[in-house]
Design a protein around this motif. Structure first.
Motif, PDB file in Angstrom:
ATOM      1  N   ALA A   1       0.913  -1.376   0.055  1.00  0.00           N
ATOM      2  CA  ALA A   1      -0.132   0.052   0.162  1.00  0.00           C
ATOM      3  C   ALA A   1       0.779   1.410   0.076  1.00  0.00           C
ATOM      4  N   ALA A   2       1.950   1.225   0.794  1.00  0.00           N
ATOM      5  CA  ALA A   2       2.978   2.375   0.984  1.00  0.00           C
ATOM      6  C   ALA A   2       3.386   2.567  -0.505  1.00  0.00           C
ATOM      7  N   ALA A   3       3.885   1.711  -1.219  1.00  0.00           N
ATOM      8  CA  ALA A   3       4.328   1.825  -2.489  1.00  0.00           C
ATOM      9  C   ALA A   3       3.494   2.266  -3.576  1.00  0.00           C
ATOM     10  N   LYS A   4       2.249   1.750  -3.407  1.00  0.00           N
ATOM     11  CA  LYS A   4       1.204   2.204  -4.227  1.00  0.00           C
ATOM     12  C   LYS A   4       1.037   3.900  -4.091  1.00  0.00           C
ATOM     13  N   LEU A   5       1.093   4.244  -2.821  1.00  0.00           N
ATOM     14  CA  LEU A   5       0.962   5.673  -2.513  1.00  0.00           C
ATOM     15  C   LEU A   5       1.849   6.489  -2.525  1.00  0.00           C
ATOM     16  N   GLY A   6       3.026   6.085  -3.032  1.00  0.00           N
ATOM     17  CA  GLY A   6       4.314   7.035  -3.610  1.00  0.00           C
ATOM     18  C   GLY A   6       5.519   6.851  -2.721  1.00  0.00           C
TER      19      GLY A   6
ATOM     20  N   ALA B   1       5.402 -15.113   1.052  1.00  0.00           N
ATOM     21  CA  ALA B   1       3.956 -14.539   0.875  1.00  0.00           C
ATOM     22  C   ALA B   1       4.283 -13.184   0.269  1.00  0.00           C
ATOM     23  N   ALA B   2       4.847 -12.378   1.151  1.00  0.00           N
ATOM     24  CA  ALA B   2       5.025 -10.858   0.596  1.00  0.00           C
ATOM     25  C   ALA B   2       5.736 -10.829  -0.733  1.00  0.00           C
ATOM     26  N   ARG B   3       6.916 -11.522  -0.942  1.00  0.00           N
ATOM     27  CA  ARG B   3       7.331 -11.348  -2.326  1.00  0.00           C
ATOM     28  C   ARG B   3       6.402 -11.513  -3.518  1.00  0.00           C
ATOM     29  N   SER B   4       5.646 -12.796  -3.192  1.00  0.00           N
ATOM     30  CA  SER B   4       4.663 -12.967  -4.379  1.00  0.00           C
ATOM     31  C   SER B   4       3.778 -12.000  -4.380  1.00  0.00           C
ATOM     32  N   ASN B   5       3.231 -11.563  -3.141  1.00  0.00           N
ATOM     33  CA  ASN B   5       2.271 -10.507  -3.299  1.00  0.00           C
ATOM     34  C   ASN B   5       2.602  -9.145  -3.937  1.00  0.00           C
ATOM     35  N   ALA B   6       4.014  -8.787  -3.651  1.00  0.00           N
ATOM     36  CA  ALA B   6       4.555  -7.623  -4.118  1.00  0.00           C
ATOM     37  C   ALA B   6       4.463  -7.800  -5.803  1.00  0.00           C
ATOM     38  N   GLU B   7       4.843  -9.133  -6.304  1.00  0.00           N
ATOM     39  CA  GLU B   7       5.144  -9.179  -7.723  1.00  0.00           C
ATOM     40  C   GLU B   7       3.606  -9.026  -8.339  1.00  0.00           C
ATOM     41  N   ILE B   8       2.651  -9.722  -7.741  1.00  0.00           N
ATOM     42  CA  ILE B   8       1.198  -9.656  -8.217  1.00  0.00           C
ATOM     43  C   ILE B   8       0.934  -8.297  -8.262  1.00  0.00           C
ATOM     44  N   ASN B   9       1.148  -7.413  -7.332  1.00  0.00           N
ATOM     45  CA  ASN B   9       0.645  -5.907  -7.402  1.00  0.00           C
ATOM     46  C   ASN B   9       1.380  -5.097  -7.983  1.00  0.00           C
ATOM     47  N   HIS B  10       2.725  -5.653  -8.738  1.00  0.00           N
ATOM     48  CA  HIS B  10       3.631  -4.833  -9.615  1.00  0.00           C
ATOM     49  C   HIS B  10       4.281  -3.677  -8.837  1.00  0.00           C
ATOM     50  N   THR B  11       4.687  -4.182  -7.639  1.00  0.00           N
ATOM     51  CA  THR B  11       5.326  -3.111  -6.610  1.00  0.00           C
ATOM     52  C   THR B  11       6.834  -3.577  -6.594  1.00  0.00           C
ATOM     53  N   LEU B  12       7.753  -2.416  -6.414  1.00  0.00           N
ATOM     54  CA  LEU B  12       8.964  -2.924  -6.237  1.00  0.00           C
ATOM     55  C   LEU B  12       9.420  -2.640  -4.914  1.00  0.00           C
ATOM     56  N   ILE B  13       9.691  -3.654  -4.124  1.00  0.00           N
ATOM     57  CA  ILE B  13       9.908  -3.736  -2.531  1.00  0.00           C
ATOM     58  C   ILE B  13      10.926  -4.587  -2.372  1.00  0.00           C
ATOM     59  N   GLN B  14      11.774  -4.383  -1.265  1.00  0.00           N
ATOM     60  CA  GLN B  14      12.788  -5.159  -0.674  1.00  0.00           C
ATOM     61  C   GLN B  14      12.099  -5.909   0.411  1.00  0.00           C
ATOM     62  N   PHE B  15      12.107  -7.246   0.653  1.00  0.00           N
ATOM     63  CA  PHE B  15      11.672  -8.044   1.560  1.00  0.00           C
ATOM     64  C   PHE B  15      12.908  -8.681   2.224  1.00  0.00           C
ATOM     65  N   ILE B  16      13.353  -8.585   3.435  1.00  0.00           N
ATOM     66  CA  ILE B  16      14.428  -9.067   3.913  1.00  0.00           C
ATOM     67  C   ILE B  16      14.301  -9.561   5.290  1.00  0.00           C
ATOM     68  N   LEU B  17      14.888 -11.007   5.419  1.00  0.00           N
ATOM     69  CA  LEU B  17      15.099 -11.521   6.538  1.00  0.00           C
ATOM     70  C   LEU B  17      16.068 -10.705   7.661  1.00  0.00           C
ATOM     71  N   PRO B  18      15.604 -10.568   9.046  1.00  0.00           N
ATOM     72  CA  PRO B  18      16.670  -9.830   9.833  1.00  0.00           C
ATOM     73  C   PRO B  18      18.016 -10.447   9.673  1.00  0.00           C
ATOM     74  N   ASN B  19      18.316 -11.896   9.646  1.00  0.00           N
ATOM     75  CA  ASN B  19      19.697 -12.323   9.689  1.00  0.00           C
ATOM     76  C   ASN B  19      20.303 -12.407   8.264  1.00  0.00           C
ATOM     77  N   GLU B  20      19.800 -11.495   7.251  1.00  0.00           N
ATOM     78  CA  GLU B  20      20.560 -11.499   6.201  1.00  0.00           C
ATOM     79  C   GLU B  20      21.439 -10.582   5.923  1.00  0.00           C
ATOM     80  N   ASP B  21      21.621  -9.695   7.093  1.00  0.00           N
ATOM     81  CA  ASP B  21      22.732  -8.611   6.919  1.00  0.00           C
ATOM     82  C   ASP B  21      22.743  -7.588   5.937  1.00  0.00           C
ATOM     83  N   ALA B  22      21.558  -7.257   5.412  1.00  0.00           N
ATOM     84  CA  ALA B  22      21.262  -6.350   4.236  1.00  0.00           C
ATOM     85  C   ALA B  22      21.569  -5.016   4.529  1.00  0.00           C
TER      86      ALA B  22
END
Length: 514
Positions: A189-194, A210-231
């Motif tokens: 929602a935040a991505a679609k609102l700007g 689930a989140a990455r799949s939903n972002a793809e379905i909604n055509h939004t560019l979002i980084q979903f990261i696990l806390p232990n990935e040291d991103a």
């Protein structure tokens, strides 16, 4: 094809073992629900991290087992007696279960029918993939299907966060961190609102899927990261304009330093998953960094928001900060003096209003009251005792049905003690109830409601305190009607009655007669 569903009403401690036993005996599935769900004594269980209930069941749990007559012979007339006999061999002494026939249905279609599009605010719509999108050209549609992660927009906490995003219109190119993102619905929602960039994180790997799949379905560019990935998106020096966390009150307090640390100066924080009664505690936790306030409330849940006005740093070593140190010291001195003044007032106010004040502030002895509240009430009681030794006090017990807990309730034959049978006979209700308040409480009435296999009411029997309290207890407490039950008192009683022949279930409740 139809299925046979059997429903056993049992105490909490045997609900889970009984479910395991039923699965071993061929049940297709087993569910455990609150037998009092929807009633005044419904008992919600909250599984916050660090506060998970020791027993994953309710005081009176409804254990429902589903059987398939085509593969387990559950359609035969002797199935239930044989099942009860098998369970008895495993030390489960159970009453006759209630039952219903569940017809075969299109379960997918039935499930989908429970999830209609949800409109949030003026523009946001949460639309499952099997529904048509709204025709409004200004609608912002979030395509999110119910799945493995929390967040479909139907829960008040998610609803509040989405509403906050819609009503805070200046989101263009604002960075946002969705902490505990679940299905990713808030980030989407935040991505679609700007908002840009948008980052979501969650400790559950299934939520990431689930989140990455939903972002793809909604055509939004979002980084979903696990806390232990040291991103780098979660690095200590990475800050955000908006930090949003829709989790629960306890983890929100534990994570407070980490969440505030992700805010840049002038940034905003939005917290949900907080019950209205928990709001003050969460606000107090964050008060050392910023001022939180209740933005909106919905169905007993609140959304909190606040703004970080200054950077978090060790400014105490800076000479220019001496004045700002002295000011809090002066404030603390004033606070101490004011506290002493109000303490004197409270002492006299307590004595004048003790019969209404003590019941209102009384804590519970079952561990559900916070240690601070228990200590404070204990001090209040000691103060009250000292005052009553100097001044004359009149003690009045309180009527409070929430003080009482039904620890156990069961029906048995009066003659043999065997479990509940269908033929009418002289039976007895065995019940144990306890006063959980830290003060005496007047005894309530007991009500036994007998139901048939369709859960329709057959007969209601009410017992006054003089009828249900054991005679031996009454003899040893001759003033029991005036003084009530002492704090923590647990009383076991056996009450005889005649059971109608078609009885298949029962309910027990407590109430006060006016």
């Amino acid at each position: 094809m139809s299925y046979r569903e059997l429903i056993f009403t049992v105490p909490a401690e045997i609900a889970e073992p009984l479910g395991d036993a039923l699965l071993e005996l061929g049940a297709l599935s087993v569910t455990v629900e609150d037998a009092a769900a929807g009633g005044y004594d419904e008992n919600p269980l909250y599984g916050e991290p660090g506060l998970s209930p020791e027993v994953q069941a309710w005081d009176r749990s409804a254990v429902t087992a589903l059987f398939n007559p085509e593969i387990d012979h559950s359609g035969e007339a002797n199935f239930i007696p044989e099942l009860l006999a098998s369970l008895k061999e495993s030390d489960f002494h159970l009453a006759q279960p209630s039952e219903k026939i569940v017809e075969e249905q299109d379960w997918v279609r039935l499930t989908q029918s429970q999830f209609a599009p949800i409109q949030i605010g003026k523009r946001i719509w949460v639309v499952p993939s099997w529904h048509e999108k709204p025709t409004d050209p200004n609608a912002i549609c979030l395509a999110v299907d119910p799945g493995l992660a929390f967040g479909t927009g139907s829960h008040p906490t998610t609803h509040l966060c989405l509403l906050w995003l819609e009503q805070n219109g200046d989101l263009e190119n604002k960075s946002l961190l969705d902490y505990g993102c679940g299905s990713g619905i808030l980030a989407i929602a935040a991505a679609k609102l700007g908002c840009n960039p948008v980052v979501g994180t969650d400790i559950d790997p299934q939520a990431m899927v689930a989140a990455r799949s939903n972002a793809e379905i909604n055509h939004t560019l979002i980084q979903f990261i696990l806390p232990n990935e040291d991103a780098p998106e979660l690095a200590a020096d990475t800050k955000y304009d908006i930090v949003m966390a829709n989790i629960l009150a306890n983890p929100l307090q534990v994570l407070a330093p980490a969440l505030v640390n992700k805010m840049r100066v002038g940034g905003r924080i939005v917290l949900s998953g907080v019950l209205a009664r928990q709001a003050d505690e969460v606000i107090a936790t964050y008060s050392q960094w910023l001022k939180l306030s209740v933005w909106q409330e919905s169905e007993g849940w609140v959304c909190l928001h606040g703004e970080l006005l200054s950077a978090i740093s060790n400014e105490q070593s800076n000479p220019s900060h001496i004045e700002s140190i002295a000011t809090p010291q002066k404030k603390r001195l004033k606070l101490v003096l004011l506290s002493l003044f109000f303490l004197v007032l409270l002492v006299f106010a307590e004595h004048l209003s003790r019969n209404s004040l003590l019941p209102t502030l009384a804590t519970r002895i079952d561990g559900t009251s916070s240690p601070i509240a228990v200590s404070a009430f204990s001090l209040l009681q000691k103060t009250d005792e000292i005052l009553c030794r100097s001044l004359r006090c009149i003690n009045r017990s309180v009527s409070d049905f929430t003080a009482w807990k039904i620890n156990s309730a069961s029906l048995a034959q009066e003659s043999s003690g065997e479990p509940l049978k269908i033929p009418a006979n002289q039976s007895k209700l065995q019940v144990e109830i306890q006063n959980r308040l830290a003060i005496p409480v007047l005894f309530p009435y007991l009500e036994l409601t007998l139901t048939d296999a369709e859960e329709s009411e057959i007969k209601t029997i009410q017992f006054s305190p003089q009828e249900w309290l054991p005679i031996s207890w009454q003899d040893s407490h001759p003033l029991f009607l005036l003084r009530g039950a002492p704090s923590g008192e647990s009383i076991h009683s056996e009450l005889a009655f005649v059971m109608p022949q078609n009885t298949a279930g029962y309910r027990v409740r407590i109430f006060y007669s006016h």
